[in-house]
Design a protein around this motif. Structure first.
Motif, PDB file in Angstrom:
ATOM      1  N   GLN A  47      -9.780   7.514  -7.035  1.00 33.78           N
ATOM      2  CA  GLN A  47      -9.252   6.283  -6.232  1.00 33.78           C
ATOM      3  C   GLN A  47      -9.680   5.216  -6.742  1.00 33.78           C
ATOM      4  O   GLN A  47      -9.024   4.242  -6.844  1.00 33.78           O
ATOM      5  CB  GLN A  47      -9.409   6.626  -4.644  1.00 33.78           C
ATOM      6  CG  GLN A  47      -8.597   7.813  -4.059  1.00 33.78           C
ATOM      7  CD  GLN A  47      -9.224   8.960  -3.921  1.00 33.78           C
ATOM      8  OE1 GLN A  47     -10.243   9.383  -4.994  1.00 33.78           O
ATOM      9  NE2 GLN A  47      -9.209   9.948  -2.996  1.00 33.78           N
TER      10      GLN A  47
ATOM     11  N   VAL B 271      -4.468   4.756   5.618  1.00 31.71           N
ATOM     12  CA  VAL B 271      -4.499   5.872   4.808  1.00 31.71           C
ATOM     13  C   VAL B 271      -4.282   6.966   5.418  1.00 31.71           C
ATOM     14  O   VAL B 271      -3.507   8.080   4.928  1.00 31.71           O
ATOM     15  CB  VAL B 271      -6.031   5.976   3.881  1.00 31.71           C
ATOM     16  CG1 VAL B 271      -6.118   7.145   3.159  1.00 31.71           C
ATOM     17  CG2 VAL B 271      -5.940   4.617   3.029  1.00 31.71           C
TER      18      VAL B 271
ATOM     19  N   THR C  93      -3.540  -2.488  -5.237  1.00 36.51           N
ATOM     20  CA  THR C  93      -2.558  -3.589  -5.107  1.00 36.51           C
ATOM     21  C   THR C  93      -2.529  -4.209  -3.792  1.00 36.51           C
ATOM     22  O   THR C  93      -2.303  -5.417  -3.925  1.00 36.51           O
ATOM     23  CB  THR C  93      -0.955  -2.678  -5.245  1.00 36.51           C
ATOM     24  OG1 THR C  93      -1.071  -1.922  -6.504  1.00 36.51           O
ATOM     25  CG2 THR C  93       0.202  -3.704  -5.299  1.00 36.51           C
ATOM     26  N   ALA C  94      -2.505  -3.613  -2.787  1.00 34.59           N
ATOM     27  CA  ALA C  94      -2.413  -4.254  -1.514  1.00 34.59           C
ATOM     28  C   ALA C  94      -3.755  -4.975  -1.057  1.00 34.59           C
ATOM     29  O   ALA C  94      -3.731  -6.104  -0.461  1.00 34.59           O
ATOM     30  CB  ALA C  94      -2.207  -3.189  -0.424  1.00 34.59           C
TER      31      ALA C  94
ATOM     32  N   VAL D  18       3.642   1.588  -3.092  1.00 30.34           N
ATOM     33  CA  VAL D  18       2.995   1.945  -4.439  1.00 30.34           C
ATOM     34  C   VAL D  18       2.587   3.369  -4.460  1.00 30.34           C
ATOM     35  O   VAL D  18       2.607   4.162  -5.124  1.00 30.34           O
ATOM     36  CB  VAL D  18       1.916   0.935  -4.830  1.00 30.34           C
ATOM     37  CG1 VAL D  18       0.962   1.258  -6.017  1.00 30.34           C
ATOM     38  CG2 VAL D  18       2.414  -0.286  -5.027  1.00 30.34           C
ATOM     39  N   ALA D  19       1.667   3.638  -3.457  1.00 27.04           N
ATOM     40  CA  ALA D  19       1.117   5.185  -3.193  1.00 27.04           C
ATOM     41  C   ALA D  19       2.212   5.992  -3.404  1.00 27.04           C
ATOM     42  O   ALA D  19       2.127   7.175  -3.866  1.00 27.04           O
ATOM     43  CB  ALA D  19       0.429   5.238  -2.034  1.00 27.04           C
TER      44      ALA D  19
ATOM     45  N   THR E 198       4.097   6.284  -6.834  1.00 28.28           N
ATOM     46  CA  THR E 198       3.067   7.055  -7.645  1.00 28.28           C
ATOM     47  C   THR E 198       3.310   8.601  -7.437  1.00 28.28           C
ATOM     48  O   THR E 198       3.544   9.510  -8.487  1.00 28.28           O
ATOM     49  CB  THR E 198       1.511   6.603  -7.463  1.00 28.28           C
ATOM     50  OG1 THR E 198       1.750   5.249  -7.538  1.00 28.28           O
ATOM     51  CG2 THR E 198       0.885   7.219  -8.419  1.00 28.28           C
TER      52      THR E 198
ATOM     53  N   VAL F 277     -11.256  -6.062  -2.848  1.00 22.46           N
ATOM     54  CA  VAL F 277     -12.001  -5.324  -1.809  1.00 22.46           C
ATOM     55  C   VAL F 277     -11.115  -4.061  -1.327  1.00 22.46           C
ATOM     56  O   VAL F 277     -11.929  -3.093  -0.894  1.00 22.46           O
ATOM     57  CB  VAL F 277     -11.535  -6.418  -0.662  1.00 22.46           C
ATOM     58  CG1 VAL F 277     -11.997  -5.628   0.597  1.00 22.46           C
ATOM     59  CG2 VAL F 277     -12.364  -7.402  -0.770  1.00 22.46           C
TER      60      VAL F 277
ATOM     61  N   GLY G 255      -2.207   7.877  -6.258  1.00 27.31           N
ATOM     62  CA  GLY G 255      -1.397   6.946  -5.611  1.00 27.31           C
ATOM     63  C   GLY G 255      -2.221   6.085  -4.403  1.00 27.31           C
ATOM     64  O   GLY G 255      -2.066   4.975  -4.564  1.00 27.31           O
ATOM     65  N   ALA G 256      -2.924   6.898  -3.892  1.00 23.86           N
ATOM     66  CA  ALA G 256      -3.947   6.246  -2.906  1.00 23.86           C
ATOM     67  C   ALA G 256      -4.787   5.270  -3.589  1.00 23.86           C
ATOM     68  O   ALA G 256      -4.835   4.003  -3.124  1.00 23.86           O
ATOM     69  CB  ALA G 256      -4.981   7.063  -2.300  1.00 23.86           C
TER      70      ALA G 256
ATOM     71  N   LEU H 295       0.880  -1.225  -0.161  1.00 22.47           N
ATOM     72  CA  LEU H 295       0.053   0.097  -0.035  1.00 22.47           C
ATOM     73  C   LEU H 295       0.640   1.151   0.049  1.00 22.47           C
ATOM     74  O   LEU H 295       0.791   2.206  -0.961  1.00 22.47           O
ATOM     75  CB  LEU H 295      -0.988  -0.051   1.496  1.00 22.47           C
ATOM     76  CG  LEU H 295      -1.766   1.387   1.415  1.00 22.47           C
ATOM     77  CD1 LEU H 295      -2.557   1.342   0.507  1.00 22.47           C
ATOM     78  CD2 LEU H 295      -2.212   1.014   2.770  1.00 22.47           C
TER      79      LEU H 295
ATOM     80  N   LEU I 298      -4.027   3.430  -6.658  1.00 25.99           N
ATOM     81  CA  LEU I 298      -3.110   2.505  -7.031  1.00 25.99           C
ATOM     82  C   LEU I 298      -2.708   1.553  -5.838  1.00 25.99           C
ATOM     83  O   LEU I 298      -2.705   0.240  -5.866  1.00 25.99           O
ATOM     84  CB  LEU I 298      -1.941   2.736  -7.703  1.00 25.99           C
ATOM     85  CG  LEU I 298      -2.187   3.549  -9.131  1.00 25.99           C
ATOM     86  CD1 LEU I 298      -0.826   4.221  -9.695  1.00 25.99           C
ATOM     87  CD2 LEU I 298      -2.915   2.605 -10.024  1.00 25.99           C
ATOM     88  N   GLY I 299      -2.296   1.826  -4.806  1.00 23.83           N
ATOM     89  CA  GLY I 299      -1.932   1.486  -3.600  1.00 23.83           C
ATOM     90  C   GLY I 299      -2.965   0.510  -3.011  1.00 23.83           C
ATOM     91  O   GLY I 299      -2.795  -0.618  -2.723  1.00 23.83           O
ATOM     92  N   LEU I 300      -4.203   1.137  -2.640  1.00 20.45           N
ATOM     93  CA  LEU I 300      -5.139   0.267  -2.314  1.00 20.45           C
ATOM     94  C   LEU I 300      -5.657  -1.071  -3.289  1.00 20.45           C
ATOM     95  O   LEU I 300      -5.978  -1.962  -2.855  1.00 20.45           O
ATOM     96  CB  LEU I 300      -6.496   1.169  -1.788  1.00 20.45           C
ATOM     97  CG  LEU I 300      -6.543   1.867  -0.810  1.00 20.45           C
ATOM     98  CD1 LEU I 300      -7.443   2.897  -0.880  1.00 20.45           C
ATOM     99  CD2 LEU I 300      -6.389   1.175   0.515  1.00 20.45           C
TER     100      LEU I 300
ATOM    101  N   ILE J 146      -6.646  -4.926   4.644  1.00 18.60           N
ATOM    102  CA  ILE J 146      -7.173  -3.541   3.920  1.00 18.60           C
ATOM    103  C   ILE J 146      -8.426  -3.257   4.376  1.00 18.60           C
ATOM    104  O   ILE J 146      -8.775  -2.222   4.762  1.00 18.60           O
ATOM    105  CB  ILE J 146      -6.894  -3.688   2.495  1.00 18.60           C
ATOM    106  CG1 ILE J 146      -5.336  -3.779   2.197  1.00 18.60           C
ATOM    107  CG2 ILE J 146      -7.663  -2.517   1.917  1.00 18.60           C
ATOM    108  CD1 ILE J 146      -4.635  -2.480   2.420  1.00 18.60           C
TER     109      ILE J 146
END
Lengths: 143, 268
Positions: free
Chosen positions: B239, B204, B222-223, A120-121, A124, B227, B215-216, A117, B218-220, B196
């Protein structure tokens, strides 16, 4: 400029009857299930991933309109946490793995989730900063 | 049929219950899906109720409560039937669980909709999205490798931890190919989503991730897989869209990058 091709649900007319929406989903899944086995075993691409790409392409090319799929689609998305319950309970079948090396596995997975999380965040955010300050790209977005 | 022969009248109850649940000694499914669907709904709804009266306490997230409570109930019932949890799960819960599980197929492709709703962002930022996911995954792999080593996992354990960013159907065969245990990898993928879902909002906020909505997202995605995408949609349309695209692209990047990374690190 940023808003010119933002697709809003308000521009859609009467939603398609729900059974037809389900039919579109079933058709996309069916075609995807035919494509999925064409990938080699060393490069697996499962049916739902192909289906997501396929439905996106159908929407982007305007073959399928938002009002044809969004009522059923948004409903399915709203159920996603519940649909995951059987996957969570599936861990009951693996309790023996958890008993032997479970604590480390769970801890590493917890840390890995946070790493994925955050890394990657921030990666970016870093690239967007670069695009803005080094390549002078307009990166403002409206929520 | 599993007998519950503690006392004679309990044996009758046991036979009636095991008939109703479709439990067999071998764990073979007798095909009665009602119990699995009912149990899934009950534990999830209890989770929702706890979350409401617990004023949003993170451990009371319905998915987390549903999972823990569901496993606990299966564990107790298995004990009562004198069988193992795994066998009872397979024969009594799985037929119904599989029906609910199947609906993850249309639910996953439904994420094409939030993705397309912000097609403006996809069109403008696709190079950044692609680059961030590839570089971000690579950095994550290096860190996860060392964390796993630090926790004393052996090579098979480390290999099982590496493909978890991909969706389960991709992560499991990749795990096997690099010498990992597919069942552990599947467990990691499921835990990703549960973690998550339970901790997402807090993470977050704590890591100040939402400063950059792309970024938020893509991160959520990916991780937390799909869900995580549902969580991202609650933060905003950008997002949600970015998380949906992350689910697809990260899976394909894992397909390509993880086997090379594993052989470079000498895991197999």
């Amino acid at each position: 400029m940023a808003t010119q091709n933002k697709v809003t649900p308000t521009d859609s007319p009467q939603p398609t009857p729900i059974l037809i929406q389900m039919g579109i989903f079933a058709a996309v899944l069916f075609v995807s299930s035919l494509i999925s086995p064409l990938f080699p075993a060393s490069f697996p691409v499962p049916t739902p991933v192909i289906g997501l790409i396929l439905l996106y392409l159908l929407l982007a090319t305007h073959i399928v309109k938002l009002h044809n799929v969004e009522k059923f689609g948004d409903f399915m998305i709203s159920l996603i946490a519940f649909l995951f319950v059987p996957s969570g309970i599936q861990l009951a079948a693996n309790l023996d793995i958890l008993r032997t090396e479970g604590v480390q596995i769970v801890l590493v997975t917890l840390i890995a989730t946070i790493i994925l999380l955050v890394v990657v965040a921030y990666t970016t955010a870093g690239f967007i900063w670069l695009a803005k300050h080094v390549f002078h790209v307009n990166t403002t977005v409206d929520n | 049929m599993i007998s519950l022969a503690v006392t004679p009248h309990m044996a009758v109850w046991g036979k009636w219950l095991s008939d109703a649940l479709g439990t067999t000694a071998t764990g073979a499914s007798a095909g009665n899906a009602i119990f699995g669907i009912f149990l899934s709904l009950v534990v999830y709804l209890i989770g929702q109720w706890l979350f409401k009266i617990g004023k949003g306490f993170f451990l009371f997230q319905p998915l987390f409560v549903g999972m823990v409570l569901g496993i606990f109930i299966l564990f107790l019932l298995a004990k009562a039937f004198g069988t193992t949890t795994a066998v009872f799960y397979k024969s009594a819960y799985l037929p119904g669980g599989n029906i609910i599980f199947w609906f993850l197929n249309p639910a996953t492709i439904a994420f094409a909709i939030p993705l397309y709703r912000r097609n403006d962002i996809v069109k403008r930022f696709w190079p950044v999205i692609l680059l961030s996911l590839i570089v971000g995954l690579f950095i994550s792999l290096v860190i996860i490798y060392w964390v796993a080593k630090l926790f004393g996992l052996n090579n098979a354990g480390i290999a099982s931890m590496l493909p978890q960013a991909a969706t389960t159907a991709i992560a499991m065969p990749i795990s096997t190919a690099i010498g990992g245990n597919a069942a552990i990898t599947a467990m990691a993928c499921i835990l990703n989503a549960v973690i998550i879902y339970a901790l997402g909002d807090w993470l977050v906020k704590f890591f100040r991730i939402n400063h950059d909505p792309i970024g938020a997202g893509l991160g959520l995605g990916t991780a937390g897989h799909t869900v995580g995408s549902a969580k991202a949609l609650q933060l905003g349309s950008i997002q949600g869209s970015m998380a949906s695209i992350a689910v697809v692209i990260i899976s394909i990047v894992v397909d390509l990058v993880v086997p090379a990374f594993a052989s470079f690190m000498g895991l197999h």
